[in-house]
Write a protein that holds these residues in place. Structure first.
Motif, PDB file in Angstrom:
ATOM      1  N   PHE A 375     -63.869 -25.186 -19.868  1.00  0.00           N
ATOM      2  CA  PHE A 375     -63.178 -23.903 -19.743  1.00  0.00           C
ATOM      3  C   PHE A 375     -63.940 -22.949 -18.834  1.00  0.00           C
ATOM      4  O   PHE A 375     -63.515 -21.828 -18.568  1.00  0.00           O
ATOM      5  CB  PHE A 375     -62.986 -23.236 -21.121  1.00  0.00           C
ATOM      6  N   ARG A 418     -56.512 -23.272 -20.824  1.00  0.00           N
ATOM      7  CA  ARG A 418     -57.837 -22.736 -20.482  1.00  0.00           C
ATOM      8  C   ARG A 418     -58.570 -23.629 -19.495  1.00  0.00           C
ATOM      9  O   ARG A 418     -59.475 -23.183 -18.806  1.00  0.00           O
ATOM     10  CB  ARG A 418     -58.692 -22.574 -21.746  1.00  0.00           C
ATOM     11  N   LEU A 420     -56.625 -25.758 -17.303  1.00  0.00           N
ATOM     12  CA  LEU A 420     -55.759 -25.883 -16.127  1.00  0.00           C
ATOM     13  C   LEU A 420     -55.662 -24.587 -15.331  1.00  0.00           C
ATOM     14  O   LEU A 420     -55.392 -24.610 -14.136  1.00  0.00           O
ATOM     15  CB  LEU A 420     -54.358 -26.323 -16.564  1.00  0.00           C
ATOM     16  N   LEU A 423     -58.939 -18.583 -15.977  1.00  0.00           N
ATOM     17  CA  LEU A 423     -58.776 -17.320 -16.698  1.00  0.00           C
ATOM     18  C   LEU A 423     -59.961 -16.425 -16.410  1.00  0.00           C
ATOM     19  O   LEU A 423     -61.103 -16.875 -16.405  1.00  0.00           O
ATOM     20  CB  LEU A 423     -58.683 -17.601 -18.193  1.00  0.00           C
TER      21      LEU A 423
END
Lengths: 830, 457
Positions: A375, A418, A420, A423
């Motif tokens: 992530f 998270r 793909l 963020l």
């Protein structure tokens, strides 16, 4: 108010901008703004622009005095953006008209940025970046670094849509149901390939077909002809006594057409036959055998013997027996088992604990570490709980292993938004800070996807964890640039900015480009006519026929000029030049002109440059009579801007205008008179393209734009559609001279490049800064970015165009460092 | 009835024909796969012919308009003579309708200026004006196939299928300031989410029928359960994420969630459809180098999807509008788009050759559907409605009226084929509404710029 609203709407072409303007200029503020307009902008406009854009004249549909009420002109950001660009580039006022002084220009530009654009110079709006999903390239690289395997997204995923010339633009990277399905499948297959599902297993080695050699030491196990007797062998050393499993995989590989060949193949282990089989033609019959061997420690010989059963003169087509591999698995006895090769990447202990609570703790520890990397930021407890439960639900089954449970949770991580999406989160804003910095994890990803097109490495993430990444930005940028992964920046940025990628696919008919297509077709027709008459074998052997034949062969060879290896060399030439500028921190102007380039033998020969031997690309110093240097003389650009059968000065000129000078012309109106029509005006005179374009340009509708790009394209006419130098076209000498719309004149491509790298260098800096910034932040640039770009350009010019200046300018810029708060996004929606 | 059909299918004449097209035939496919189950299960109201067979709808897009002198037939009504470009359809003349007089007003420049190719492509199935943007805020409309899929998609394993023969994208910008998304997608699920088309025939095959199972694979049930547990995880994950995001970002996440729900539904549906057996044929390799072969394979995949009733709604983009592809295989080295802007006879003849080349491949596809017997004894072509067309009429002038449009198939007998219809001047979307009616979709009164239904097809 009503009238005012209406006028505002009429004044601007884009609705939402006007609304924002209304918010900005209300009441007293509006009066102030109007005052500044009258004081700072109007005098310059009146002095230099009103002649064509006021008092009843509206050249280019621009009339500065037609705004009612007057203040509505302030909200017309599109208009001001055009003014800014044209004035800055010296296109307006046109050549021959009075020009504002530098001070006047600066004042006007400052005013445009401050008032109509409302830019706060100290705290510019960083803009909005929609969360970006990983594109195909980023996904592949991220999986490589995270999972340690190569997953070929070029094949498995559909192409990404592009925007603003790049394939990493957040808004355009959509997630269709098909793509989501692919992501789930990909997660399955990546995890199946990468994550071991048992603690230990028998060790495995594989001998590929090409390891098998004949008595002369020639590697030929991967292609043994049915018509040639051969014995190939390979020795496998083993360290332990024990049971081993051999898995032989081979194939009978014939062409589409039948071939009568037959052969017998014998496979032996240490001289003892294991199988003997006869094979006949097949288009691709897979063969697999498994044997169990009792081996003692030491060397063991594997061999294949092929015996033809049909004489070689019966052969019609290629027909081979191909060994793909022989895998050796073992010893099968458990005490010799070991971890599979990827085990340590996912598991930290030699074996999972047995007690249930400990297992859960261990799972948690592993998944926390993995999810944090995947992530690109710490994983929150709720998500981690869910992942651990997911794993436990699987390994809780007595039939399943602990590793299988972890593998299942890893699949979920790879399918998670998270992973793909990229963020980003803001840092706590400081006092009086309107736009917060992005947090250090976001910064780490922004850096790594910009420089490497992949996830941040441990060092970046560690620094972000400690909150020390920003502090160490300069050394990190240096480190990242020096890392081989930065090749991704070169390849993906240059590949798209200069379209260098496309040279490997662009379709060019080399015979037509060289003007010999008709001659070749005629010769070929002739050849077939004679062939059909059956005469080919015994034609008269006179000199004439021999010459024709030789010419035919010559042309045939020319038709294959653009080999895949040549195209690849072209792409590499452009990439290597850019990479050189990056690594050596040279001036960006080297991209426009340089006295060196990068060639291998094939490309050098294509360019007519002697003395370069061998396949590898290397730096070559250029002489003046080579006529090369700078990307405009690279095969890449010269090819991708050509039509399939001839050069296109228009495409080339537009390319230079758009991608080097940053001034894309408006697209042509529909149903414009075409070149061929202009050609007819020159009936019977076999005009050169220049003459055709001259006629075309005589029409006022066309000339307004063509005079911007034709001279740029015509200056490159000395290069044919294959990127080779030529002095003449259609027997007429090429005249590359021209005058740019900004007034500079030149007589050759060399002089044109000189103009670009001196007088027009700021335009080039501007253009490249805009492109690289777009690529770096994943969105198109907006009016509020103008100042950011101007500042970088200013720095660049002060530092002789060093690449490092550009790079640090971008990395330090507001759009790269900051973001809008979530509640600012609605406020500034655009 | 169904038993007989089953037996007929088992004889496999039409299937063998199909297999020959694919290339390699090892053994006859498992049969149940090839049976449209919803039909066997009893009458379904939507996307069904009066005889109870599945009714399919497809849209095939060819690029850059049609050379005008060679497209429209002579005559009209039932008395017409095919022009040069449609010669390959001669044998199928009584199974098609050629429709003149359909327009796409939202593909015209209007206030947006240049970019006719991007608009033609974008408007073709949506009837909506594309927002002119290079990528900051793409906005179009839901396409007609997706409207249909929304209503009838539940009847099959795949609500719809999107295919393309564009595997390599050009770098840099697309047409005149329009995002490339408009030029490479025909089908749009929402105004901001295009349905990405699949260009790789092997992957289409695997998507329809699954990948070959490797050794030691878990059973279908346990795989399904695993898939479900992952879907549950990412759904919950997304929900918690949703709260943290801005509106624009939520939109992206919603695209993602839509995809998750689609797959969930598919899994549930798959349970109703029992096991999907893999047709026992060699799946195609990747994307062939030869463009003609690529088109053939994609048409084969489409035929296979229809024949097995895997879906009833499909789109196939043969090439994004504005393509400058050269056709060396028919000795045309110049680029298609370049040619369309040349007016001399020689170049015009080459455009017509390219149009013909596309048509030959489309005709081969129709012949295949025609030779394939459906569950009701009619041909699959009879039980289909297939639009072949382009959003540009005259490639040189970029006109968007009197578009080149063919409607193939009899819609299960609800269409009066074998005619050349002149529609006067009507929105193309009127035809789409008429097709929706045939599918049994109710409650769609307007679509795009429609003004009513196209009568008399």
């Amino acid at each position: 108010m009503r009238t005012r609203l209406r006028n505002l709407f009429r004044a601007a072409s884009a609705g939402p901008i006007v609304l924002a303007a209304l918010v900005d200029f209300s009441g007293a503020e509006e009066t102030d703004a109007l005052g500044r307009y009258r004081e700072e902008a109007l005098p310059v406009l009146e002095g230099y622009c009103f002649g064509c854009h006021a008092y009843g004249v509206d050249e280019g549909s621009v009339a500065f005095d037609q705004f009612e009420p007057e203040a509505s002109i302030l909200g017309s950001r599109d208009l001001w953006r055009r003014v800014l660009r044209n004035v800055r580039a010296g296109i307006m006022p046109p050549q021959g008209e009075d020009r504002p002084t530098d001070e006047e220009l600066t004042a006007l530009i400052q005013w445009i940025k401050a008032d109509p654009f409302g830019i706060d110079f100290d705290h510019p709006d960083p803009g909005r970046v929609t969360i970006r999903r990983l594109n195909r390239t980023e996904y592949r690289n991220t999986v490589r670094d995270l999972m340690g395997i190569d997953f070929d997204t070029e094949v498995e995923f559909p192409p990404d849509d592009t925007g603003f010339g790049f394939d990493n633009i957040g808004d355009v990277l959509s997630v269709s149901p098909l793509l989501l399905e692919k992501y789930l499948q990909a997660a399955d297959s990546i995890v199946a390939d990468a994550v071991p599902t048992v603690t230990k297993a028998p060790r495995q080695t594989a001998a590929r077909g090409s390891y098998f050699r004949d008595a002369d030491g020639e590697a030929r196990g991967d292609a043994m002809s049915f018509y040639e007797a051969a014995t190939v062998s390979h020795t496998v050393p083993v360290r332990f006594d024990g049971t081993y499993r051999l898995i032989v995989e081979a194939e009978v590989d014939g062409e589409f057409d039948f071939d009568p060949g037959r052969c017998r193949v014998t496979f032996a282990v240490d001289g003892d036959q294991r199988f003997r089989e006869e094979y006949v033609w097949s288009e691709g019959r897979k063969i697999q055998y498994e044997f169990e061997e009792d081996w003692s420690a030491g060397d063991h010989e594997l061999s294949f013997e092929l015996k033809p059963l049909l004489l070689a003169d019966k052969q019609q087509k290629r027909l081979n027996f191909e060994v793909h591999s022989v895998r050796v698995v073992g010893p099968m006895e458990e005490e010799h088992w070991g971890h599979q090769k990827n085990y340590k990447r996912f598991f930290t202990r030699d074996a999972p604990p047995t007690a249930s609570a400990e297992r859960r703790d261990y799972a948690r520890e592993l998944l926390r570490s993995f999810a944090t990397r995947a992530f690109r930021r710490p994983v929150d407890d709720a998500t981690l709980d869910r992942l651990v439960s997911l794993a436990a639900a699987v390994y809780g089954d007595p039939e399943a292993t602990f590793e299988l449970g972890i593998a299942q949770a890893i699949k979920a991580v790879l399918a998670s938004p998270r992973f793909l999406f990229r963020l980003e989160e803001p840092q706590q804003p400081g006092d009086g800070e309107r736009y917060p910095l992005v947090d250090e994890f976001s910064l780490a990803s922004r850096l790594s996807y910009f420089f490497w097109s992949t996830m941040p490495d441990d060092e970046l993430i560690d620094l972000a964890h400690r909150g020390e990444l920003r502090k160490n930005l300069d050394p990190q940028v240096e480190r990242m640039l020096a890392d081989p992964r930065s090749a991704a920046l070169v390849r993906n940025f240059v590949g798209q900015w200069l379209q260098a990628r496309d040279v490997e696919h662009v379709s060019i008919d080399s015979l037509a480009a060289l003007g010999v297509r008709e001659e070749y077709d005629e010769l070929r027709r002739d050849f077939f006519r004679r062939f059909r008459r059956g005469g080919n074998r015994n034609v008269t052997n006179d000199e004439q026929a021999a010459r024709t034949r030789a010419r035919f062969q010559e042309l045939r060879k020319l038709s294959e000029t653009l080999t895949p290896s040549l195209r690849k060399a072209m792409r590499q030439e452009t990439e290597l030049l850019f990479e050189h500028v990056v690594r050596e921190d040279r001036s960006l102007l080297d991209l426009i002109d340089s006295d060196y380039t990068f060639l291998n033998e094939e490309l050098a020969a294509h360019y007519g440059i002697e003395g370069v031997e061998g396949e590898e690309m290397r730096r070559v110093d250029l002489r003046e009579d080579h006529h090369r240097g700078g990307v405009l003389t690279h095969g890449t650009i010269l090819l991708v801007t050509s039509n399939p059968t001839r050069t296109s000065p228009v495409k080339r000129g537009v390319f230079v205008l758009d991608n080097i000078l940053g001034m894309a012309p408006p697209p042509p109106p529909a149903a414009v008179p075409e070149l061929e029509e202009s050609e007819q005006a020159l009936r019977g005179r076999e005009p050169t393209l220049r003459q055709v374009l001259d006629v075309h340009r005589e029409q006022p509708l066309c000339s307004s734009c063509h005079s911007r790009f034709d001279p740029l394209g015509l200056a490159l006419e000395n290069f044919n559609a294959l990127g080779q130098w030529r002095n003449a076209e259609n027997g007429k000498e090429i005249d590359p001279s021209g005058v740019l719309i900004t007034g500079e004149s030149f007589d050759s491509v060399e002089q044109m490049k000189e103009v670009l790298r001196t007088e027009r260098r700021l335009d080039f800096y501007h253009c490249l800064t805009e492109r690289l910034l777009t690529y770096a932040i994943g969105r198109g640039l907006e009016y509020y970015d103008e100042h950011t770009v101007d500042q970088i350009v200013e720095q660049l010019d002060r530092h002789d165009g060093r690449f490092s200046t550009l790079l640090s300018g971008i990395v330090q810029s507001a759009p790269f460092q900051r973001q809008r708060m979530v509640d600012q996004i609605q406020e500034n929606s655009d | 009835m169904s038993r007989e059909i089953l037996r007929d299918l088992r004889q496999g004449t039409n299937r063998r024909h199909f297999l020959k097209g694919i290339g390699a035939c090892i053994a006859l496919p498992a049969l149940e796969t090839f049976l449209p189950r919803s039909v066997l299960a009893g009458p379904v109201a939507v996307a069904t012919t009066p005889q109870g067979a599945p009714l399919r709808m497809a849209f095939v897009y060819f690029p850059n308009g049609a050379q005008q002198d060679n497209w429209f037939p002579a005559g009209g009504g039932k008395q017409f003579v095919l022009n040069k470009t449609m010669q390959p359809l001669e044998g199928l003349k009584d199974q098609i309708q050629i429709i003149g007089g359909l327009d796409h007003i939202n593909a015209t420049p209007g206030p947006d200026g240049a970019g006719d190719h991007a608009r033609a492509n974008a408007t073709f199935l949506t009837g909506v004006r594309a927002r002119k943007t290079a990528g900051s805020d793409i906005h179009l409309g839901v396409s007609i196939d997706q409207v249909a899929a929304e209503h009838v998609g539940h009847a099959t394993r795949f609500p719809s299928l999107e295919l393309s023969c564009d595997a390599v994208r050009k770098s840099g910008g697309c047409d005149s300031g329009y995002s490339c998304a408009y030029q490479f997608n025909l089908s749009w699920k929402t105004p901001t989410t295009p349905m990405t088309p699949e260009p790789n025939p092997r992957l289409v095959f695997e998507r329809l029928f699954g990948r070959p199972a490797g050794g030691g694979e878990a059973s279908i049930e346990s795989r399904r359960a695993q898939r479900k547990s992952i879907l549950d995880f990412i759904l919950e994950d997304s929900r918690s994420l949703h709260r943290e995001l801005s509106i624009k970002d939520r939109q992206k996440l919603d695209e993602y969630l839509t995809g998750v729900r689609d797959i969930e539904q598919r899994i549930e549906r798959a349970e109703n459809f029992e096991n999907v057996l893999r047709p026992n044929i060699e799946p195609p390799d990747g994307i062939p180098k030869n463009y003609g072969e690529h088109m053939n394979l994609m048409f084969d995949m489409l035929a296979l999807a229809f024949q097995t009733d895997s879906t009833r709604i499909a789109t196939l983009l043969l090439a994004g509008d504005g393509t400058n592809r050269a056709f060396p295989q028919i000795e045309i080295p110049e680029g298609h788009h370049y040619l369309t802007h040349q007016r001399d006879d020689d170049k015009q003849a080459k455009i017509a050759e390219i149009d013909l080349y596309y048509m030959q491949h489309f005709a081969r596809f129709l012949q295949k559907l025609d030779a394939t017997e459906d569950v009701d004894g009619n041909s699959v072509l009879h039980n289909s409605m297939i639009v072949y067309g382009c959003g540009i009429a005259d490639g040189n002038r970029h006109t968007h009226d009197n578009l080149p449009v063919i409607l193939a198939g009899a819609g299960g007998g609800t269409l009066e084929t074998g005619r050349y219809i002149k529609a006067g001047s009507q929105p193309m979307t009127n035809l789409y509404l008429t097709m929706l009616d045939r599918l049994g979709v109710e409650g769609v009164e307007r679509f795009g710029d429609s003004t009513g239904r196209l009568r008399g097809v």
